[in-house]
Design a protein around this motif. Structure first.
Motif, PDB file in Angstrom:
ATOM      1  N   LEU A   1      88.006  49.518  30.359  1.00  0.00           N
ATOM      2  CA  LEU A   1      86.843  48.932  31.024  1.00  0.00           C
ATOM      3  C   LEU A   1      87.226  47.973  32.154  1.00  0.00           C
ATOM      4  O   LEU A   1      86.382  47.671  32.997  1.00  0.00           O
ATOM      5  N   ARG A   2      88.490  47.540  32.182  1.00  0.00           N
ATOM      6  CA  ARG A   2      88.915  46.671  33.287  1.00  0.00           C
ATOM      7  C   ARG A   2      88.912  47.412  34.618  1.00  0.00           C
ATOM      8  O   ARG A   2      88.875  46.803  35.678  1.00  0.00           O
ATOM      9  N   GLU A   3      88.923  48.735  34.569  1.00  0.00           N
ATOM     10  CA  GLU A   3      88.901  49.551  35.785  1.00  0.00           C
ATOM     11  C   GLU A   3      87.479  49.852  36.260  1.00  0.00           C
ATOM     12  O   GLU A   3      87.288  50.398  37.341  1.00  0.00           O
ATOM     13  N   ILE A   4      86.490  49.480  35.454  1.00  0.00           N
ATOM     14  CA  ILE A   4      85.098  49.855  35.733  1.00  0.00           C
ATOM     15  C   ILE A   4      84.318  48.652  36.253  1.00  0.00           C
ATOM     16  O   ILE A   4      84.345  47.577  35.671  1.00  0.00           O
ATOM     17  N   ASP A   5      83.616  48.861  37.355  1.00  0.00           N
ATOM     18  CA  ASP A   5      82.811  47.801  37.958  1.00  0.00           C
ATOM     19  C   ASP A   5      81.367  47.844  37.438  1.00  0.00           C
ATOM     20  O   ASP A   5      80.860  46.844  36.937  1.00  0.00           O
ATOM     21  N   HIS A   6      80.716  48.990  37.577  1.00  0.00           N
ATOM     22  CA  HIS A   6      79.331  49.169  37.152  1.00  0.00           C
ATOM     23  C   HIS A   6      79.196  50.499  36.420  1.00  0.00           C
ATOM     24  O   HIS A   6      79.910  51.452  36.725  1.00  0.00           O
TER      25      HIS A   6
ATOM     26  N   SER B   1      76.913  57.314  34.823  1.00  0.00           N
ATOM     27  CA  SER B   1      77.789  57.258  35.992  1.00  0.00           C
ATOM     28  C   SER B   1      78.533  55.931  35.986  1.00  0.00           C
ATOM     29  O   SER B   1      77.919  54.884  35.807  1.00  0.00           O
ATOM     30  N   ALA B   2      79.827  56.012  36.184  1.00  0.00           N
ATOM     31  CA  ALA B   2      80.664  54.811  36.219  1.00  0.00           C
ATOM     32  C   ALA B   2      81.244  54.640  37.612  1.00  0.00           C
ATOM     33  O   ALA B   2      81.735  55.601  38.209  1.00  0.00           O
ATOM     34  N   ILE B   3      81.192  53.405  38.112  1.00  0.00           N
ATOM     35  CA  ILE B   3      81.758  53.070  39.400  1.00  0.00           C
ATOM     36  C   ILE B   3      83.037  52.275  39.151  1.00  0.00           C
ATOM     37  O   ILE B   3      82.995  51.229  38.514  1.00  0.00           O
ATOM     38  N   ARG B   4      84.151  52.788  39.648  1.00  0.00           N
ATOM     39  CA  ARG B   4      85.426  52.098  39.468  1.00  0.00           C
ATOM     40  C   ARG B   4      85.529  50.883  40.390  1.00  0.00           C
ATOM     41  O   ARG B   4      84.941  50.853  41.470  1.00  0.00           O
ATOM     42  N   LYS B   5      86.313  49.898  39.956  1.00  0.00           N
ATOM     43  CA  LYS B   5      86.583  48.744  40.814  1.00  0.00           C
ATOM     44  C   LYS B   5      87.453  49.187  41.962  1.00  0.00           C
ATOM     45  O   LYS B   5      88.230  50.126  41.854  1.00  0.00           O
ATOM     46  N   LYS B   6      87.347  48.453  43.055  1.00  0.00           N
ATOM     47  CA  LYS B   6      88.147  48.783  44.245  1.00  0.00           C
ATOM     48  C   LYS B   6      89.507  48.170  44.174  1.00  0.00           C
ATOM     49  O   LYS B   6      89.758  47.178  43.615  1.00  0.00           O
TER      50      LYS B   6
ATOM     51  N   ARG C   1      84.302  60.681  30.331  1.00  0.00           N
ATOM     52  CA  ARG C   1      84.048  61.976  30.953  1.00  0.00           C
ATOM     53  C   ARG C   1      84.075  61.875  32.475  1.00  0.00           C
ATOM     54  O   ARG C   1      84.643  62.709  33.157  1.00  0.00           O
ATOM     55  N   GLN C   2      83.455  60.833  33.003  1.00  0.00           N
ATOM     56  CA  GLN C   2      83.296  60.760  34.448  1.00  0.00           C
ATOM     57  C   GLN C   2      84.464  60.082  35.152  1.00  0.00           C
ATOM     58  O   GLN C   2      84.891  60.525  36.193  1.00  0.00           O
ATOM     59  N   SER C   3      85.002  59.021  34.567  1.00  0.00           N
ATOM     60  CA  SER C   3      86.059  58.253  35.228  1.00  0.00           C
ATOM     61  C   SER C   3      87.445  58.534  34.673  1.00  0.00           C
ATOM     62  O   SER C   3      88.431  57.997  35.176  1.00  0.00           O
ATOM     63  N   LEU C   4      87.513  59.299  33.600  1.00  0.00           N
ATOM     64  CA  LEU C   4      88.783  59.664  32.975  1.00  0.00           C
ATOM     65  C   LEU C   4      89.609  58.442  32.570  1.00  0.00           C
ATOM     66  O   LEU C   4      90.817  58.390  32.779  1.00  0.00           O
TER      67      LEU C   4
END
Length: 164
Positions: A144-149, A159-164, A137-140
Protein backbone atom coordinates in the motif's frame (compact mmCIF):
# COMPACT_ATOMS: atom_id res chain seq x y z
CA UNK A 1 -40.67 -32.44 -38.71
CA UNK A 2 -40.00 -28.77 -39.31
CA UNK A 3 -43.02 -26.59 -39.91
CA UNK A 4 -42.60 -23.61 -42.19
CA UNK A 5 -45.91 -21.95 -41.42
CA UNK A 6 -46.22 -18.29 -40.50
CA UNK A 7 -47.67 -19.23 -37.12
CA UNK A 8 -44.69 -21.41 -36.23
CA UNK A 9 -42.07 -18.75 -36.94
CA UNK A 10 -43.95 -15.74 -35.63
CA UNK A 11 -46.36 -17.24 -33.09
CA UNK A 12 -45.95 -19.48 -30.07
CA UNK A 13 -45.72 -23.23 -29.82
CA UNK A 14 -46.06 -25.49 -26.80
CA UNK A 15 -43.52 -28.17 -27.75
CA UNK A 16 -40.57 -27.69 -30.08
CA UNK A 17 -38.47 -30.55 -31.36
CA UNK A 18 -34.68 -30.34 -31.64
CA UNK A 19 -34.60 -29.08 -35.21
CA UNK A 20 -37.25 -26.41 -34.58
CA UNK A 21 -35.47 -25.07 -31.51
CA UNK A 22 -32.11 -25.21 -33.28
CA UNK A 23 -33.40 -23.19 -36.22
CA UNK A 24 -34.95 -20.65 -33.86
CA UNK A 25 -31.67 -20.53 -31.92
CA UNK A 26 -29.70 -19.77 -35.10
CA UNK A 27 -32.14 -17.04 -36.10
CA UNK A 28 -32.03 -15.49 -32.61
CA UNK A 29 -28.22 -15.69 -32.59
CA UNK A 30 -28.05 -13.67 -35.82
CA UNK A 31 -30.70 -11.27 -34.51
CA UNK A 32 -28.80 -10.84 -31.21
CA UNK A 33 -25.62 -10.05 -33.12
CA UNK A 34 -27.46 -7.39 -35.12
CA UNK A 35 -29.03 -5.98 -31.94
CA UNK A 36 -25.65 -5.81 -30.22
CA UNK A 37 -24.18 -3.98 -33.21
CA UNK A 38 -27.10 -1.52 -33.08
CA UNK A 39 -26.71 -1.11 -29.33
CA UNK A 40 -23.03 -0.30 -29.73
CA UNK A 41 -19.80 -1.33 -28.07
CA UNK A 42 -20.83 0.28 -24.85
CA UNK A 43 -23.35 -2.47 -24.03
CA UNK A 44 -20.64 -5.09 -23.52
CA UNK A 45 -17.59 -2.93 -22.94
CA UNK A 46 -18.20 -0.63 -20.00
CA UNK A 47 -20.39 -2.94 -17.92
CA UNK A 48 -22.15 -0.15 -16.04
CA UNK A 49 -25.50 -0.92 -14.39
CA UNK A 50 -27.39 0.36 -17.44
CA UNK A 51 -25.30 -1.85 -19.74
CA UNK A 52 -25.88 -4.87 -17.50
CA UNK A 53 -29.63 -4.26 -17.54
CA UNK A 54 -29.62 -4.29 -21.34
CA UNK A 55 -27.59 -7.51 -21.48
CA UNK A 56 -29.84 -9.32 -19.02
CA UNK A 57 -33.04 -8.01 -20.57
CA UNK A 58 -32.02 -8.96 -24.11
CA UNK A 59 -31.06 -12.45 -23.00
CA UNK A 60 -34.32 -12.96 -21.14
CA UNK A 61 -36.54 -11.65 -23.91
CA UNK A 62 -34.69 -13.35 -26.77
CA UNK A 63 -34.79 -16.70 -25.00
CA UNK A 64 -38.58 -16.59 -25.09
CA UNK A 65 -38.47 -16.61 -28.91
CA UNK A 66 -36.05 -19.55 -28.96
CA UNK A 67 -38.28 -21.77 -26.82
CA UNK A 68 -41.52 -20.57 -28.43
CA UNK A 69 -42.87 -19.06 -25.21
CA UNK A 70 -43.65 -15.69 -26.84
CA UNK A 71 -44.59 -14.64 -30.36
CA UNK A 72 -41.53 -13.92 -32.47
CA UNK A 73 -42.36 -10.45 -33.81
CA UNK A 74 -43.22 -8.89 -30.42
CA UNK A 75 -39.89 -10.27 -29.11
CA UNK A 76 -37.99 -8.68 -31.99
CA UNK A 77 -39.80 -5.35 -31.62
CA UNK A 78 -39.27 -5.31 -27.84
CA UNK A 79 -35.56 -5.97 -28.28
CA UNK A 80 -35.25 -3.24 -30.91
CA UNK A 81 -36.90 -0.81 -28.51
CA UNK A 82 -34.55 -1.87 -25.68
CA UNK A 83 -31.39 -1.37 -27.76
CA UNK A 84 -32.71 1.91 -29.14
CA UNK A 85 -33.41 3.10 -25.60
CA UNK A 86 -29.93 1.98 -24.53
CA UNK A 87 -28.32 3.79 -27.46
CA UNK A 88 -30.34 6.94 -26.66
CA UNK A 89 -29.35 6.79 -22.98
CA UNK A 90 -25.72 6.34 -24.04
CA UNK A 91 -25.97 9.39 -26.26
CA UNK A 92 -27.32 11.51 -23.38
CA UNK A 93 -24.79 10.06 -20.92
CA UNK A 94 -21.89 10.94 -23.26
CA UNK A 95 -23.09 14.52 -23.69
CA UNK A 96 -24.44 15.48 -20.29
CA UNK A 97 -22.28 14.91 -17.18
CA UNK A 98 -25.19 15.62 -14.82
CA UNK A 99 -27.38 13.05 -16.53
CA UNK A 100 -24.45 10.64 -16.55
CA UNK A 101 -23.97 10.97 -12.79
CA UNK A 102 -27.71 10.55 -12.22
CA UNK A 103 -27.96 7.37 -14.31
CA UNK A 104 -24.59 5.75 -13.60
CA UNK A 105 -23.36 7.38 -10.42
CA UNK A 106 -19.83 8.63 -9.82
CA UNK A 107 -16.54 7.12 -8.75
CA UNK A 108 -16.05 6.96 -4.98
CA UNK A 109 -12.73 7.41 -3.21
CA UNK A 110 -12.05 4.47 -0.85
CA UNK A 111 -8.33 4.86 -0.02
CA UNK A 112 -6.28 8.04 0.36
CA UNK A 113 -3.24 9.21 2.34
CA UNK A 114 -2.43 5.64 3.44
CA UNK A 115 -5.89 5.22 4.98
CA UNK A 116 -8.95 3.25 4.04
CA UNK A 117 -12.00 5.51 3.99
CA UNK A 118 -14.28 3.26 6.03
CA UNK A 119 -17.42 5.38 5.64
CA UNK A 120 -17.15 5.29 1.85
CA UNK A 121 -16.38 1.57 1.93
CA UNK A 122 -19.50 0.93 3.98
CA UNK A 123 -21.49 3.07 1.57
CA UNK A 124 -20.45 0.87 -1.37
CA UNK A 125 -20.55 -2.33 0.72
CA UNK A 126 -16.99 -3.52 0.25
CA UNK A 127 -14.36 -4.64 2.74
CA UNK A 128 -10.58 -4.18 2.86
CA UNK A 129 -9.95 -7.53 1.21
CA UNK A 130 -12.15 -6.48 -1.74
CA UNK A 131 -10.04 -3.33 -2.08
CA UNK A 132 -6.80 -5.30 -1.81
CA UNK A 133 -8.01 -7.73 -4.47
CA UNK A 134 -8.63 -4.81 -6.81
CA UNK A 135 -5.23 -3.30 -6.04
CA UNK A 136 -3.45 -6.63 -6.66
CA UNK A 137 -5.32 -7.18 -9.91
CA UNK A 138 -4.89 -3.68 -11.26
CA UNK A 139 -1.56 -2.48 -9.83
CA UNK A 140 0.14 -5.85 -9.41
CA UNK A 141 1.23 -5.06 -5.87
CA UNK A 142 0.16 -5.65 -2.28
CA UNK A 143 2.33 -2.84 -0.96
CA UNK A 144 0.00 0.00 0.00
CA UNK A 145 3.00 2.34 0.27
CA UNK A 146 3.04 2.35 -3.54
CA UNK A 147 -0.63 3.37 -3.78
CA UNK A 148 -1.80 6.98 -3.69
CA UNK A 149 -5.57 6.70 -4.25
CA UNK A 150 -8.09 3.91 -4.76
CA UNK A 151 -11.53 4.39 -6.26
CA UNK A 152 -14.52 2.20 -6.82
CA UNK A 153 -15.61 3.09 -10.33
CA UNK A 154 -19.13 3.54 -11.65
CA UNK A 155 -19.14 0.00 -12.98
CA UNK A 156 -18.04 -1.45 -9.61
CA UNK A 157 -14.42 -2.10 -10.54
CA UNK A 158 -11.63 -0.96 -8.24
CA UNK A 159 -8.98 1.39 -9.67
CA UNK A 160 -5.70 2.12 -7.92
CA UNK A 161 -3.50 5.11 -8.65
CA UNK A 162 0.18 4.56 -7.91
CA UNK A 163 2.30 7.21 -6.22
CA UNK A 164 4.65 9.13 -8.46
Amino acid sequence: MISFSYDFWFGTKERLDISEMTIRGVIIFVLALILIRISGRRSFGLRTPVDNIVSILLGAVLSRAVVGASPFLPVVITCLIVVTLHRTLGWFIARNPRFSRFVEGDKILIYKDSKFLEDNMKRVQICREDVMQGIRRQSLTEDLREIDHVYIERNGEISAIRKK
